[in-house]
Design an enzyme around this catalytic site. Structure first.
Site, PDB file in Angstrom:
ATOM      1  N   GLU A  48       0.822  -1.204   0.000  1.00 18.86           N
ATOM      2  CA  GLU A  48       0.000   0.000   0.000  1.00 18.86           C
ATOM      3  C   GLU A  48       0.865   1.267   0.000  1.00 18.86           C
ATOM      4  O   GLU A  48       0.612   2.219   0.731  1.00 18.86           O
ATOM      5  CB  GLU A  48      -0.965  -0.015   1.195  1.00 18.86           C
ATOM      6  CG  GLU A  48      -1.977  -1.143   1.100  1.00 18.86           C
ATOM      7  CD  GLU A  48      -2.977  -1.172   2.241  1.00 18.86           C
ATOM      8  OE1 GLU A  48      -4.096  -1.647   2.036  1.00 18.86           O
ATOM      9  OE2 GLU A  48      -2.615  -0.715   3.352  1.00 18.86           O
ATOM     10  N   GLU A  60      -5.841  -7.203  -2.002  1.00 19.78           N
ATOM     11  CA  GLU A  60      -6.646  -7.203  -0.784  1.00 19.78           C
ATOM     12  C   GLU A  60      -8.040  -6.700  -1.122  1.00 19.78           C
ATOM     13  O   GLU A  60      -8.193  -5.611  -1.665  1.00 19.78           O
ATOM     14  CB  GLU A  60      -6.063  -6.292   0.299  1.00 19.78           C
ATOM     15  CG  GLU A  60      -4.757  -6.741   0.906  1.00 19.78           C
ATOM     16  CD  GLU A  60      -4.259  -5.786   1.983  1.00 19.78           C
ATOM     17  OE1 GLU A  60      -5.106  -5.161   2.668  1.00 19.78           O
ATOM     18  OE2 GLU A  60      -3.036  -5.657   2.123  1.00 19.78           O
TER      19      GLU A  60
END
Length: 1009
Positions: free
Chosen positions: A202, A314
């Site tokens: 991320e 995710e």
């Protein structure tokens, strides 16, 4: 069969030409040959394009789920979890590394002791048949302490983290290189199962200004350094990354061709219903929360990664429970209905690779957690923290099983998405069509996705036998509340075709070259389906309250069933067999494969209905050998090859009969014994905070003189010396500070930082002078202390003891936020010296490498090993925590009890803690040396703490320790209850030799008094 010409109700298709084979609409001009087929230049074993991943030339729908080996530090249990994930129809699983778990200091790496050997995950994956998405970090976030950074990295001495600062790059190189090297032995390119390798996590930092595409050069160099390291250490599989949201648009070769730091395949993370039970945490990213409101990802992928698969490394599998969140988590809006609606919505947007975060969450034992969350990391996952499966698991399974057999789903174009596809404007459908085979998938959903109404409708479809509105003859398709349904057309089953079905396809198998397809619908619903190429159909077996109607038409047979309850079997004269099941029956339908191929070839599948869980199947001569779990005695029905005559269950042959339609049936019995639970009566107790007394000797190995006058930490203290615990090699959980001063003082001002929900207490010469009880929104506790009610030695030495409960290091840029005392001043005197104590040996001496560097804090009981087996408490007094004690203090209670769990049973147990006295207590529960509960009722609501097998000894004695810290003078009382969560007869036995996980007490602990 009725056909409808000129589909004016599908405006999106009005200009499309007719297709061959009678199809009334055409796919868009895109074909697989239009899009470039990529590989990474090192190998073509894994390829990808606009549609999907390919492995060894075959397209793969990646349905994956995340587990964290370091949150379940028992590798025998990893097999249980991966077998469940495989049984759910998944083709892969994902896992994060955790640098902190492997690195106690900057000279040490441990990938061997106990559960630190993550390579066993690859070995189990190969045996079970799952591909692996490997995510080493070096930063992983994961609500882990410092985001997975080793805690020695948090001092500020290593420069800017997650950057190309050479100090940071040098620090991470040993870990990242070794992790890559170990993974390289298990790549799919050399016969292993590691499919892709994630770089960082991320890290949406590619742009200084994204709208102008002004790059962040340092971030690019950092990403490139990690990629180069992975390649240099043998990683030949594709490199991936996961954007944190749709705003950052980082590291995609399509979006920024030629940019430094780009990865092979760019992915996106999304938590549309919030990653936390505290919905306010997500409004900055998601906007106002609306339950069951889906998100448009289709346009994002078209913009950011059009020549790559639409990929979610995710996607929301649940939510973590923060301090102050509800006991048991927040499954309300993220349960089975969430799984049904949101995961099908991904299909509607052409997603062909998704990994659910989490599939199994586990536990924040020891100092695993960041301050944002408490002990449980259940995450409301499909597999619960205690490893139990239920409705959310089954709902997820039903979709994953479909995606595993729906080969045509891996190459689709989206032709339209509107309510014009249906006869009810409250229902929208998205049409996905395979441009090669012309198979289609219509994903239906409420036009307002948050709606919970029940809506009936018919669906306009285009098939190889014409344009139809289905169901044609009777009934309707129904969305019941928060629900989505996928209606498949021209679905290939070997060389046979299911033209359409108003029930969803669950799975199919080729049994003796003939397809057996399983359809699923709601209880009491009506169903219509058309089997192409058949001329006759018959009802072979039914538990339904209504009979079937068969109509030979349009080159096949249409079958109508008015009301579905239970399971029915229908046979057709072209060899097709249709099994129709209502949802509860479909929940207990399984399709284990006879191979360990993650693709699970349909000609090697066995179809099974009945048990709570089926873990696997094998053919042993004429015996179908099944393994799995059963909660209740039940009938098992198996569709297998005709050479199979007998069933066995977990090694025991069953009395087997064959049905007229060829399946095998038998009865299997459940575990009906009882497991006697120990009574927790024989407790002993010892003083847990001798350090508060002025006569305590702090000259031993446990203590470090705190004399630093400068710090590399970017946050400078208000007073000196520096009293940051990480500066002195202590990092975890509980810390002690002893400040000395001479003469009179009337009070003190303290500012202590320990993370959200942390607490601290202060004693002057043994008398309590104040406590910070904790706050779920504050990581700093400021107090002015009065010494009016304490003993002050006006003509001598005074000792102020501060006990701090550190809840972990912060995430992202906050990883270097210090833990300890920011400011310490006296009224009427000055401190002359300070000492600090933490975990025994600090970061440099590893007394317990098996449990690892995050296992212990600095309690006296932890330093001296009172929580370990082998320690003798024979001279302790007898006392129970339920009786408790008065006064502000810490007591350590200890008891031992045996367990004798039967073989071939999977059982789960938990402790329930209850503060029957004041709530101003902080409690830690230790099980065989592992801290498995932080019970802080003043700031948290968690009371039940599951303990996995291996941590609990299922075949012998268990040592239980309980530290009870009363933060007020009214003391503490704590009840401790040991309960059974479940017990099932299972092929996976929770009784195994786990002694290696529980090293005993050693005499070297005595040095840390």
């Amino acid at each position: 069969m009725k056909t409808i010409a000129g589909l004016s109700w599908i405006s999106a298709l009005s200009s499309l030409a007719s297709l061959p084979n009678g199809l009334g609409v055409s796919a868009q001009n895109n074909t697989p040959s239009t899009w470039p087929l990529h590989d990474n230049g090192l190998s073509d074993v894994v390829q990808w394009d606009h549609y999907s991943f390919k492995v060894n030339g075959k397209r793969l729908f990646v349905f994956s789920g995340e587990i964290h080996y370091w949150r379940i530090p028992v590798y025998e249990v990893w097999e249980d979890l991966l077998e469940k994930i495989k049984a759910a129809g998944f083709t892969a699983f994902a896992f994060y590394g955790n640098w902190a778990y492997h690195s106690a200091n900057n000279k040490t790496l441990d990938f061997e002791s106990g559960a630190h050997d993550f390579s066993k995950l690859f070995e189990i994956a190969h045996r079970v048949g799952l591909y692996v998405i490997t995510r080493p970090g070096p930063y992983v976030n994961a609500e882990a302490n410092a985001g997975g950074f080793p805690l020695w990295l948090t001092t500020g001495a290593y420069g800017k983290l997650r950057d190309d600062d050479p100090r940071y790059l040098q620090a991470l190189d040993p870990y990242f290189s070794k992790f890559s090297e170990l993974t390289s032995k298990h790549l799919v390119t050399n016969g292993g199962n590691a499919l892709v390798y994630q770089i960082e996590n991320e890290y949406g930092e590619q742009w200084k200004d994204r709208t102008k595409k002004i790059p962040n050069d340092a971030a690019g160099r950092y990403m490139q350094a990690l990629e180069d390291s992975a390649r240099a250490n043998g990683i030949e599989i594709p490199l991936i990354h996961n954007d944190p949201n749709m705003n950052t648009k980082s590291w995609s070769k399509d979006y920024a061709p030629g940019a430094v730091g780009n990865v092979d395949v760019a992915g996106l993370d999304s938590y549309p219903s919030c990653w936390s039970c505290n919905l306010a945490e997500c409004t900055g990213t998601n906007g106002k929360y609306v339950a069951y409101q889906v998100v448009n990802y289709y346009d994002h992928f078209k913009e950011v990664s059009p020549t790559q698969p639409s990929f979610f490394p995710e996607f929301q599998g649940g939510s973590y429970n923060p301090w102050g969140g509800p006991e048991g988590g927040c499954p309300g809006d993220i349960g089975a209905d969430f799984a049904n609606l949101f995961y099908r919505n991904l299909i509607s947007q052409r997603v062909t690779a998704v990994s659910l975060y989490m599939m199994f969450g586990g536990t924040n034992w020891g100092a695993i957690a960041a301050p944002v969350t408490a002990t449980s990391y259940d995450y409301s996952s499909p597999i619960s923290e205690n490893r139990e499966i239920g409705a959310k698991f089954y709902e997820t399974k039903n979709l994953a099983m479909f995606t595993r057999v729906a080969d045509d789903l891996t190459v689709t174009d989206r032709l339209g998405s509107s309510s014009s596809y249906t006869t009810n404007p409250a229902v929208t459908a998205s049409e996905l069509r395979n441009p090669i085979t012309k198979a289609a998938f219509y994903v239906t959903i409420h036009s307002v996705s948050s709606s919970s109404t029940t809506e009936s409708f018919k669906l306009h479809i285009s098939t190889s036998v014409g344009n139809l509105t289905i169901p044609q003859h009777s009934g309707s398709i129904v969305l019941n509340g928060h629900q989505s349904k996928i209606i498949s057309t021209d679905f290939a089953m070997g060389n046979k075709t299911l033209t359409y079905s108003t029930a969803e396809i669950l799975t199919y198998a080729l049994i003796d070259s003939s397809p057996v397809v399983v359809l699923s619908t709601d209880v009491g619903g009506s169903v219509e389906f058309h089997v192409k190429g058949a001329t006759k159909g018959s009802l072979a077996s039914s538990g339904f309250t209504s009979n079937a109607t068969f109509r030979a038409e349009a080159g096949g047979v249409t079958t109508n069933i008015e009301r579905v309850t239970g399971m029915g079997v229908y046979q057709f004269n072209n060899g097709v067999k249709v099994v129709l099941a209502d949802k509860p029956t479909a929940y207990l339908f399984w399709a284990p494969n006879l191979s360990n191929d993650p693709f699970a070839p349909v000609d090697q599948s066995v179809l099974i209905q009945g048990p709570y869980l089926v873990r696997g199947a094998a053919l042993d001569g004429d015996v179908v050998a099944l393994k799995g779990d059963v909660k209740n005695s039940t009938t098992i029905e198996v569709f297998a090859h005709e050479t199979a005559l007998t069933l066995s269950w977990n090694g025991k042959k069953l009395e087997t009969s064959r049905t007229p339609y060829g399946s095998l049936k038998a009865q299997i019995s459940a575990f009906n014994g009882t497991i006697p639970l120990p009574s927790l009566n024989d407790w002993k107790v010892n003083e847990g905070l001798p350090e508060k007394m002025p006569e305590y000797d702090d000259n031993g190995a446990a203590w470090v003189v705190a004399n630093h006058t400068t710090t590399p930490n970017p946050t400078k203290p208000d007073t000196l010396p520096v009293l940051y615990v990480d500066e002195y090699g202590f990092h975890n959980s509980f810390h002690l500070f002893r400040g000395y001063f001479e003469g009179s003082a009337t009070g003190a001002q303290l500012s202590v930082q320990g993370g959200l929900a942390f607490g601290w207490s202060a004693w002057l010469n043994g008398d309590l002078v104040g406590s910070w009880l904790g706050n779920t929104t504050l990581g700093v506790g400021n107090m002015t202390l009065s010494f009016a009610n304490a003993t002050v030695h006006a003509n001598g030495t005074n000792v102020l003891l501060i006990a701090q409960d550190n809840t972990g290091h912060d995430l992202r840029g906050g990883a270097t936020d210090p833990r300890g005392i920011l400011r310490a001043t006296l009224d009427g005197a000055d401190f002359t010296s300070w000492k600090i104590a933490g975990e025994a040996g600090g970061e440099n001496i590893q007394l317990d490498p098996v449990r690892g560097p995050l296992a212990e804090g600095g309690l006296t009981a932890e330093r001296l090993g009172w929580h370990l087996s082998g320690f003798s408490d024979c001279d302790w007094a007898s006392a129970s925590p339920s009786t408790g004690f008065s006064g502000a203090d810490i007591k350590f209670y200890r008891t031992t009890f045996p367990l004798d769990i039967p073989e071939d049973v999977d059982a789960s147990f938990a402790f329930i803690l209850n503060a029957t006295g004041p709530k101003t207590v902080r409690v830690q529960l230790f099980v065989n040396g592992y801290q498995y509960a932080r019970f802080n009722p003043y700031v948290g609501n968690e009371v039940k703490f599951p303990i996995p097998p291996g941590i609990l000894n299922y075949a012998g004695d268990n040592v239980i320790g309980l530290s009870v810290w009363a933060q007020g003078n009214d003391g503490a009382k704590v009840d401790v209850e040991f309960v059974q969560e479940y017990a099932v007869e299972s092929s996976w036995s929770s009784r195994f030799d786990s002694e290696y996980l529980r090293p005993e007490w050693t005499e070297e602990r005595l040095a840390y008094a």
